[in-house]
Design an enzyme around this catalytic site. Structure first.
Site, PDB file in Angstrom:
ATOM      1  N   SER A 194     -21.860  -9.844  38.330  1.00 50.49           N
ATOM      2  CA  SER A 194     -22.043 -11.205  37.826  1.00 50.49           C
ATOM      3  C   SER A 194     -20.719 -11.911  37.600  1.00 50.49           C
ATOM      4  CB  SER A 194     -22.832 -11.168  36.514  1.00 50.49           C
ATOM      5  OG  SER A 194     -24.176 -10.796  36.739  1.00 50.49           O
ATOM      6  N   ARG A 207     -21.902 -20.179  36.449  1.00 42.92           N
ATOM      7  CA  ARG A 207     -22.879 -19.431  37.243  1.00 42.92           C
ATOM      8  C   ARG A 207     -23.381 -20.282  38.404  1.00 42.92           C
ATOM      9  NH1 ARG A 207     -28.603 -19.065  37.371  1.00 42.92           N
ATOM     10  NH2 ARG A 207     -29.373 -16.992  37.986  1.00 42.92           N
ATOM     11  N   ASN A 255      -7.874  11.146   3.841  1.00 48.98           N
ATOM     12  CA  ASN A 255      -7.583  11.268   2.404  1.00 48.98           C
ATOM     13  C   ASN A 255      -8.797  10.980   1.533  1.00 48.98           C
ATOM     14  OD1 ASN A 255      -7.777   8.394   2.077  1.00 48.98           O
ATOM     15  ND2 ASN A 255      -5.624   8.185   2.680  1.00 48.98           N
ATOM     16  N   HIS A 297     -27.875 -16.525  25.412  1.00 45.95           N
ATOM     17  CA  HIS A 297     -26.808 -16.299  26.377  1.00 45.95           C
ATOM     18  C   HIS A 297     -26.046 -17.570  26.736  1.00 45.95           C
ATOM     19  CE1 HIS A 297     -28.565 -12.400  26.675  1.00 45.95           C
ATOM     20  NE2 HIS A 297     -27.858 -12.042  27.727  1.00 45.95           N
ATOM     21  N   PHE A 308     -20.248 -13.655  25.126  1.00 40.92           N
ATOM     22  CA  PHE A 308     -19.828 -12.388  24.533  1.00 40.92           C
ATOM     23  C   PHE A 308     -18.335 -12.350  24.231  1.00 40.92           C
ATOM     24  CE2 PHE A 308     -23.624 -11.008  27.147  1.00 40.92           C
ATOM     25  CZ  PHE A 308     -24.494 -11.125  26.063  1.00 40.92           C
ATOM     26  N   GLU A 323     -17.473  -4.690  25.066  1.00 36.32           N
ATOM     27  CA  GLU A 323     -16.595  -5.859  25.166  1.00 36.32           C
ATOM     28  C   GLU A 323     -15.396  -5.771  24.229  1.00 36.32           C
ATOM     29  OE1 GLU A 323     -20.801  -7.246  26.190  1.00 36.32           O
ATOM     30  OE2 GLU A 323     -19.872  -6.076  24.569  1.00 36.32           O
ATOM     31  N   ILE A 356     -10.284   8.370   0.572  1.00 35.32           N
ATOM     32  CA  ILE A 356     -10.201   7.273  -0.403  1.00 35.32           C
ATOM     33  C   ILE A 356     -10.157   5.942   0.346  1.00 35.32           C
ATOM     34  CG2 ILE A 356      -8.767   6.139  -2.154  1.00 35.32           C
ATOM     35  CD1 ILE A 356     -10.109   8.588  -3.257  1.00 35.32           C
ATOM     36  N   HIS A 374      -3.988   2.975  -3.422  1.00 34.35           N
ATOM     37  CA  HIS A 374      -4.208   2.507  -2.049  1.00 34.35           C
ATOM     38  C   HIS A 374      -3.528   1.172  -1.791  1.00 34.35           C
ATOM     39  CE1 HIS A 374      -6.321   1.621   1.733  1.00 34.35           C
ATOM     40  NE2 HIS A 374      -6.386   0.384   1.263  1.00 34.35           N
ATOM     41  N   HIS A 405       0.842  -1.192   0.000  1.00 36.72           N
ATOM     42  CA  HIS A 405       0.000   0.000   0.000  1.00 36.72           C
ATOM     43  C   HIS A 405       0.883   1.250   0.000  1.00 36.72           C
ATOM     44  CE1 HIS A 405      -2.359  -3.295   1.682  1.00 36.72           C
ATOM     45  NE2 HIS A 405      -3.454  -2.642   1.342  1.00 36.72           N
TER      46      HIS A 405
END
Length: 666
Positions: free
Chosen positions: A384, A520, A188, A473, A437, A411, A190, A263, A29
């Protein structure tokens, strides 16, 4: 050519080196390095505090090329200012075994602070560096003013600012008022597809104003204008700064300036000749560095040594004023740890037991008071995840000395910031969220793994055992996919004592991220002897209970919350005269690191009847149970119900294990 100033010759040398290297590689590039050469030159020669002869000096400024595709800009600067990066390596840009890869990689090239290329990661990693800087300054500068005093600079691109992670990180940086953060935005206009008008027409400066940043727009080719903007940014002590540099991609190219064609592809031999002529450089010379440019740019080595020598005097002053603070500073910078085995709590056997997230929280409290390096928190789930350190205060703009970070529901920013904190040094970062997550953290985890960055993730609610929140979850495929990432260590402890030793591994392992997968629901705390000591967690797998006659004909393998199910199954099988060994496998990665003889002692190859049980995808388990074994798990999404019902519904039970065992023997 001789009529040009030394500044202009230096800037144009950056451009020609970048063009030539991309052309020699026949990939890369060139446009961005050509467009940002003026701004980068100003930053590196007038403002950046660094010592090319000591790239890891603790009080250096950090520079991040978040637009990592423009790597030749960074490599040119590193070579010209005197880092241990030869011209031969520049010639070998993007070639096998060179230290000039297509995108910068931390730990490979001297002076490269972080791995960049996946857009947005560098920007967000820099936020973490600024957080570490602020915390250390609040802790140590009251003893010696200016002991921790440096900036985090970056060059960021349109692509960076489109990525979602930068929205998260910019919001967090503005909230935290990280005034040591100064980013130069290469505007730029672009992208690969063409003009940014195709997809990106927002008012970027207005967005950053709304985040609480200081913004200023400049001509990205007016070096004095750029210098004034950086000076103004340095005066903004309670706002991060975005300097919007209006630039021309492929600057100087007669036919490809301001074009997407510059680019991500070489300019071509003829266009390079024309560009060099236009810049007033010799078109017949490749990889050419004028002698006066080399001399001028290597002044950075003299300036860097002088700056580091001044800082060393400050460090000596700290030692004479407060030896205890000096020792803590040294321990932080060197990542020295106390004897963790003496600190870890020991949990008594208990059939009711604890959730491993709860035991993790207790372990963290014990560690926090003995390891001041620990700095971390949760993505709005501290209660938690059990990640709050009692009595340590909140890390906020008014209290950077606080050790509990409130990341908010960010996160991805959390993961990238942890990478930045660990790379900065002086702190050991940890961050918590639900295991499901981890998908939002994944790009940062991958960069951390590639760069072998030692961070700790506390992933709780690790299975269908979280119950009624349901399949949105309940992680199913996450453990398998995280185990597939090289240099990542996953630990899924089966009880409170395994959890304690998992934390020891997490703090002592320095070759990549460590991920704790925690429950848990409560798990029984196991009876321990020398034979099944919790310290064996460090070996990745061990025999929890052997066959009653010492000659197993069946191996039961499990992790985390399913281990106690396997122990119950073993009781039933032993009652029927089937010699059964139960193996806890909290970490596949650690087990693979063990000697062949140890692995054989735990999983004897002669015993081919094997069953694994884990409340997640079965992918990967056949490495351990073999082609003749059975992997019991969950290769579908979960359901919303109390967790006890879910285990029965999905047949993750001792009775199921017994049936499978009998089937194997028939």
């Amino acid at each position: 050519m001789s009529d040009k100033t030394i500044e202009q010759r230096s800037v144009d040398t950056i451009r020609t080196l970048s063009m030539d290297a991309v052309q020699a590689a026949n990939s890369g590039h060139p446009g961005m390095p050509m467009g940002m050469a003026d701004a980068a030159y100003v930053l590196w020669t007038r403002f950046l505090k660094h010592n090319p002869d000591h790239p890891e000096w603790a009080n250096r400024d950090r520079f991040i090329l978040s637009a990592g595709h423009g790597s030749m800009l960074l490599y040119s600067l590193l070579h010209l200012t005197g880092y241990d990066l030869s011209l031969e390596e520049i010639r070998n840009f993007r070639q096998l075994h060179s230290i000039t890869p297509g995108h910068p990689e931390a730990g490979m090239t001297p002076g490269v602070e972080t791995t960049t290329g996946p857009l947005g990661q560098g920007f967000s990693t820099g936020v973490g560096m600024a957080m570490a800087q602020a915390h250390l300054a609040a802790r140590f500068n009251p003893h010696v003013d200016g002991l921790v005093d440096h900036y985090i600079y970056a060059i960021v691109s349109d692509g960076d600012l489109m990525e979602g992670v930068t929205h998260e990180s910019a919001s967090m940086a503005g909230h935290l008022k990280l005034g040591k953060l100064i980013y130069l935005y290469d505007s730029n206009r672009i992208s690969i597809d063409g003009s940014t008008d195709l997809a990106f027409t927002e008012h970027v400066a207005a967005r950053f104003d709304a985040y609480g940043w200081h913004t200023i727009e400049v001509d990205g080719h007016d070096r004095e204008d750029i210098a004034r903007a950086i000076e103004a940014a340095q005066k903004e002590s309670d706002r991060p700064s975005l300097v919007v540099c209006r630039t021309h991609i492929g600057f100087g190219s007669p036919n490809k300036q301001d074009s997407a064609s510059s680019h991500g592809a070489p300019l071509g031999e003829e266009e390079i000749r024309l560009t060099k002529e236009r810049l007033g450089e010799d078109p017949d010379k490749s990889f050419y560095i004028p002698e006066e440019v080399a001399t001028h740019m290597q002044e950075a080595r003299v300036k860097g040594k002088e700056a580091e020598d001044v800082w060393k005097q400050k460090l000596q002053t700290l030692k004479s004023r407060n030896a205890e603070a000096w020792q803590e500073f040294q321990d932080r910078i060197d990542r020295n740890l106390p004897n963790l085995e003496e600190i870890l709590p020991v949990f008594e056997a208990d059939k009711k037991g604890l959730a491993t997230r709860a035991s993790s929280g207790q372990v963290l409290q014990a560690l926090a008071s003995n390891v001041p390096h620990l700095l971390g928190g949760s993505a709005d789930l501290a209660g938690s995840n059990k990640t709050a350190m009692d009595g340590e205060g909140a890390f906020q703009a008014t209290s950077y000395e606080g050790r509990n970070i409130h990341y908010g529901v960010r996160e991805h920013a959390m993961g990238a910031a942890m990478n930045g904190m660990a790379l900065h040094g002086g702190v050991i970062p940890f961050g918590g969220t639900f295991l499901i997550f981890s998908d939002y953290c994944r790009p940062a985890i991958r960069v951390g793994a590639l760069s072998r960055i030692p961070v700790v993730y506390v992933f709780t609610h690790d299975s269908i055992g979280l119950g009624e929140d349901g399949p949105t979850h309940q992680p199913i495929e996450q453990l398998a996919s995280l185990r597939a990432i090289p240099n990542v260590t996953v630990l899924r402890p089966a009880d409170a004592n395994e959890t304690a030793w998992a934390w020891k591994v997490a703090l002592e392992r320095t070759e990549g991220p460590v991920l704790l997968a925690l429950t848990r629901q409560n798990l029984p705390t196991l009876e321990r002897t020398d034979a099944n000591a919790a310290s064996l967690t460090e070996r990745g797998a061990y025999v929890v209970r052997d066959a009653s006659n010492g000659e197993p004909e069946l191996l039961l393998l499990s992790t985390g919350s399913e281990l106690h199910i396997m122990l119950n199954a073993a009781d039933l099988l032993e009652e029927e005269g089937i010699g059964t060994r139960v193996v806890s496998m909290p970490s596949w990665e650690l087990f693979r690191d063990q000697s062949e003889s140890y692995r054989e002692s735990v999983l004897p190859s002669a015993v081919r009847h094997r069953i694994s049980l884990e409340a997640g995808a079965t992918q990967g388990w056949h490495e351990w149970v073999g082609s003749d074994g059975v992997a019991i798990g969950l290769d579908r999404f979960g359901e919303s119900a109390p967790f006890e019902e879910l285990y029965e519904y999905f047949e993750l039970t001792a009775d199921r294990v017994v049936r499978e065992a009998k089937s194997l023997r028939s």
